[in-house]
Design an enzyme around this catalytic site. Sequence first.
Site, PDB file in Angstrom:
ATOM      1  N   SER A 227      -2.160   4.830  -4.325  1.00 47.25           N
ATOM      2  CA  SER A 227      -2.126   3.637  -5.156  1.00 47.25           C
ATOM      3  C   SER A 227      -2.318   4.027  -6.633  1.00 47.25           C
ATOM      4  O   SER A 227      -1.551   4.837  -7.150  1.00 47.25           O
ATOM      5  CB  SER A 227      -3.179   2.637  -4.657  1.00 47.25           C
ATOM      6  OG  SER A 227      -2.972   1.367  -5.209  1.00 47.25           O
ATOM      7  N   ASP A 453       5.335  -2.274   1.309  1.00 45.64           N
ATOM      8  CA  ASP A 453       4.070  -2.248   0.561  1.00 45.64           C
ATOM      9  C   ASP A 453       3.969  -3.453  -0.363  1.00 45.64           C
ATOM     10  O   ASP A 453       4.833  -3.655  -1.221  1.00 45.64           O
ATOM     11  CB  ASP A 453       3.984  -0.952  -0.253  1.00 45.64           C
ATOM     12  CG  ASP A 453       2.578  -0.643  -0.731  1.00 45.64           C
ATOM     13  OD1 ASP A 453       1.917  -1.561  -1.244  1.00 45.64           O
ATOM     14  OD2 ASP A 453       2.155   0.515  -0.597  1.00 45.64           O
ATOM     15  N   HIS A 483      -0.144  -1.224   2.734  1.00 44.24           N
ATOM     16  CA  HIS A 483      -0.322  -0.497   1.473  1.00 44.24           C
ATOM     17  C   HIS A 483      -0.560   0.973   1.797  1.00 44.24           C
ATOM     18  O   HIS A 483      -1.637   1.355   2.250  1.00 44.24           O
ATOM     19  CB  HIS A 483      -1.506  -1.096   0.727  1.00 44.24           C
ATOM     20  CG  HIS A 483      -1.693  -0.573  -0.661  1.00 44.24           C
ATOM     21  ND1 HIS A 483      -0.660  -0.390  -1.544  1.00 44.24           N
ATOM     22  CD2 HIS A 483      -2.822  -0.195  -1.326  1.00 44.24           C
ATOM     23  CE1 HIS A 483      -1.119   0.070  -2.694  1.00 44.24           C
ATOM     24  NE2 HIS A 483      -2.442   0.205  -2.581  1.00 44.24           N
TER      25      HIS A 483
END
Length: 514
Positions: A227, A453, A483
Amino acid sequence: MANPSRPRAAALTTGIVLLAALLAGCSHGAEDGDLTAQKLDWKDCPAPSEAEGGGGSPSPLPNGTQWQCATMKAPLDWSNPKGDTIGLALIHAKASGPAGKRIGSLVFNFGGPGGSGVTTLPAFAEDYAALRTRYDLVSFDPRGVGRSKPVKCESDAQLDQYFQQDATPDDSAERTQLLERTKQFNGACEKHSKTILPHVRTTDVARDMDLMRQVLGDDKLHYFGISYGTELGGVYAHLFPKDVGRAVFDAVIDPTQNPEQSALGQAKGFQLALDNFARDCTSKTTGCPIGDTAQDVKDRIAKLLTDLEKKPIPGILPRELTQTAATNGIAQALYSKDFWEYLTEGLQQAYEGDGRVLMLLSDSMNGRNESGEYSNITAANIAINCSDEKPRYTPDFVQQKLPEFRAASPLFGDYLAWGMVGCTDWAVPGAADHPDVSAPGSAPILVVGNTGDPATPYEGAKKMVDALGKGVAVELTYRGQGHGAYDSKNKCVQNAVNGYLLDGKVPKPGTVCT
């Protein structure tokens, strides 16, 4: 989506809560002035601080290996490396395989920005057992986070009110109230964290990681970024391309976007995840308890949020489930397909007037534990984002953009659009419109994009590949939900990542895993 005034590219670790004494403070630089020569004093880890989320000390690994923690000194101000220092909290577990097979340290950043690596790595260590055969697993609390001179803003009681506010104003009075509340929060950050606020940019953390590489005794930085950790990894590669070892970026942020474009991309991403959730629920042979068709599921959710704006329902007493808290809770559940059953349960209960499950999901997103104590993930998230990002958006600008955001997501559009005012009157100017991640001369970087995602949409992976530069990045696609890809436990993804990190085998560009 961490709070009603500032969306974030979420960490994978929301919901981990730990407790202990808060550690912070500055000290003078090392006596010899050479921070690369410092020796880390590894000891059994203490219970995490309140800023890290609270809770108990990390449990030993399955083979009995204890997690160990240390504090690394780094310059408070990298433009004055001989000046005052701050302590950065580190955690590691030594490699499990033969010493002769050890490659070095593998440094993790799990995202946020604002997530504590010291609490997250032990929680997810089982997923990385294969990597530990040849690496010491290492993570850290970035500056401003957890036990690394944490940014402090408001009290727990004030944060309870902050997360209950109306984050999607419908008239001028509500807009004024949102802006005033944002200024109040940002002013509290300046009041309580004035020393650290100018020094939490991603470029500062990247320089910390290069110091960490040297202190750990590694010639190259072997890295796993997730991320926001992909942005941090890209910035590191830009600043230190020759020092990049084997690196993996998973759940990839688009480094070419400004905050407006990023928020719009998240609106599309969360809407896609909601669409997938609704289709999944209504495709089950046992029936979907929250709607007859996918559109019916979404229509009922929209009606719930409209009703909650007019009249909140009981949540976790004495707090009520507001429209904002429900939106936040729904978003949290869309981060992973594993959470979809909780979203279904939470919606069922909310339709019957019980908001507890959706509020638990919202609390998890915001870093609130069952005792009502907040980690500093929201404060750190806002501080880092506002220091990194140059644009400062006005309510008038947001108002003009609302139609575009609503078209991208009827459910999340307003919420994410109004999040753009989060840096109003921030004490530190933003650095740039978007990060520079160009890294000519870097070793290969494996970039893993997930088509489903919600928080870091799939398109960002290709943008990262292009931005890193020709011959640097290798893209891998995972056709899945949630995610991130590696922690989905998809064998194709894990084999490709492990093959590169453990054996240096670069996957064929364009490889697709299903």
